[in-house]
Design a protein around this motif. Structure first.
Motif, mmCIF file in Angstrom:
data_model
loop_
_atom_site.group_PDB
_atom_site.id
_atom_site.type_symbol
_atom_site.label_atom_id
_atom_site.label_comp_id
_atom_site.label_asym_id
_atom_site.label_seq_id
_atom_site.Cartn_x
_atom_site.Cartn_y
_atom_site.Cartn_z
ATOM 1 N N PHE A 259 2.189 10.921 3.258
ATOM 2 C CA PHE A 259 1.395 10.546 2.243
ATOM 3 C C PHE A 259 -0.305 10.192 2.565
ATOM 4 O O PHE A 259 -1.034 10.471 1.774
ATOM 5 N N ARG A 260 -0.407 9.666 3.630
ATOM 6 C CA ARG A 260 -1.769 9.346 3.966
ATOM 7 C C ARG A 260 -2.617 10.765 4.326
ATOM 8 O O ARG A 260 -3.659 10.480 3.771
ATOM 9 N N VAL B 30 -6.066 8.937 2.749
ATOM 10 C CA VAL B 30 -6.709 7.542 2.695
ATOM 11 C C VAL B 30 -6.297 6.824 4.073
ATOM 12 O O VAL B 30 -5.591 7.404 4.799
ATOM 13 N N GLU C 156 0.729 -1.174 0.128
ATOM 14 C CA GLU C 156 0.042 -0.196 -0.087
ATOM 15 C C GLU C 156 1.017 1.298 -0.089
ATOM 16 O O GLU C 156 0.776 2.052 -0.827
ATOM 17 N N MET C 157 1.877 1.216 0.725
ATOM 18 C CA MET C 157 2.810 2.361 1.022
ATOM 19 C C MET C 157 3.515 2.564 -0.511
ATOM 20 O O MET C 157 3.929 3.903 -0.627
ATOM 21 N N CYS D 155 2.158 9.763 -5.488
ATOM 22 C CA CYS D 155 2.884 11.042 -5.422
ATOM 23 C C CYS D 155 3.948 11.477 -6.165
ATOM 24 O O CYS D 155 4.679 12.487 -6.020
ATOM 25 N N LEU E 136 -3.062 12.493 0.658
ATOM 26 C CA LEU E 136 -4.195 11.481 -0.028
ATOM 27 C C LEU E 136 -5.346 11.247 0.615
ATOM 28 O O LEU E 136 -6.309 11.022 -0.156
ATOM 29 N N SER F 211 5.654 7.881 6.142
ATOM 30 C CA SER F 211 4.462 7.209 5.594
ATOM 31 C C SER F 211 3.185 8.230 5.871
ATOM 32 O O SER F 211 2.140 8.350 5.128
ATOM 33 N N LEU G 11 0.982 4.389 -2.718
ATOM 34 C CA LEU G 11 0.743 5.891 -2.217
ATOM 35 C C LEU G 11 1.912 6.599 -2.750
ATOM 36 O O LEU G 11 1.843 7.713 -3.169
ATOM 37 N N ARG G 12 3.224 6.210 -2.606
ATOM 38 C CA ARG G 12 4.455 6.675 -2.951
ATOM 39 C C ARG G 12 4.386 6.977 -4.515
ATOM 40 O O ARG G 12 4.700 8.156 -4.907
#
Length: 120
Positions: free
Chosen positions: A34-35, A40, A13-14, A21, A38, A31, A17-18
């Motif tokens: 990013f959460r 999420v 998942e990470m 971005c 976004l 991390s 997400l990276r």
């Protein structure tokens, strides 16, 4: 879901997400950033929420429904050696314990939904 599977899901998942971005691990961005950007939640939390939604759906069905009859089904035979695999029922019990819920709460839809939903 085992701890190893959970860790692999978090890592994957990470990475996604990276990638969304346009960043890499070399950028050394936490991390949580990013959460937040976004908006999420963790995929593991989302899986737990969906599991509990299905649990509520099953509990509200009549006892004569096939889904409810399967719950009471017992299989004859000899079990294999070693630790038993985790069943859906066992995972639900752990989820209810983590969120301090009881099976009786499934009758109130709005309260149940509010308790199982994990906010950002």
């Amino acid at each position: 879901m085992t701890k190893a599977q959970k860790r692999r899901m978090d890592v994957t998942e990470m990475r996604m997400l990276r990638w969304i971005c346009g960043k890499t691990m070399l950028d050394m961005i936490p991390s949580s950033v990013f959460r937040e950007n976004l908006k999420v939640r963790s995929i593991v939390d989302k899986l737990r929420e969906e599991r509990l939604r299905w649990f509520r759906h099953v509990r509200r069905r009549p006892l004569t429904a096939p889904v409810r009859r399967v719950e009471a089904l017992t299989v004859d035979g000899v079990r294999r050696r070693g630790r038993p695999t985790r069943r859906w029922e066992d995972r639900i019990k752990l989820d209810l314990k983590e969120l301090i819920l009881t099976e009786d709460m499934t009758s109130n839809r709005m309260a149940w939904r509010a308790r199982i939903t994990i906010d950002e």
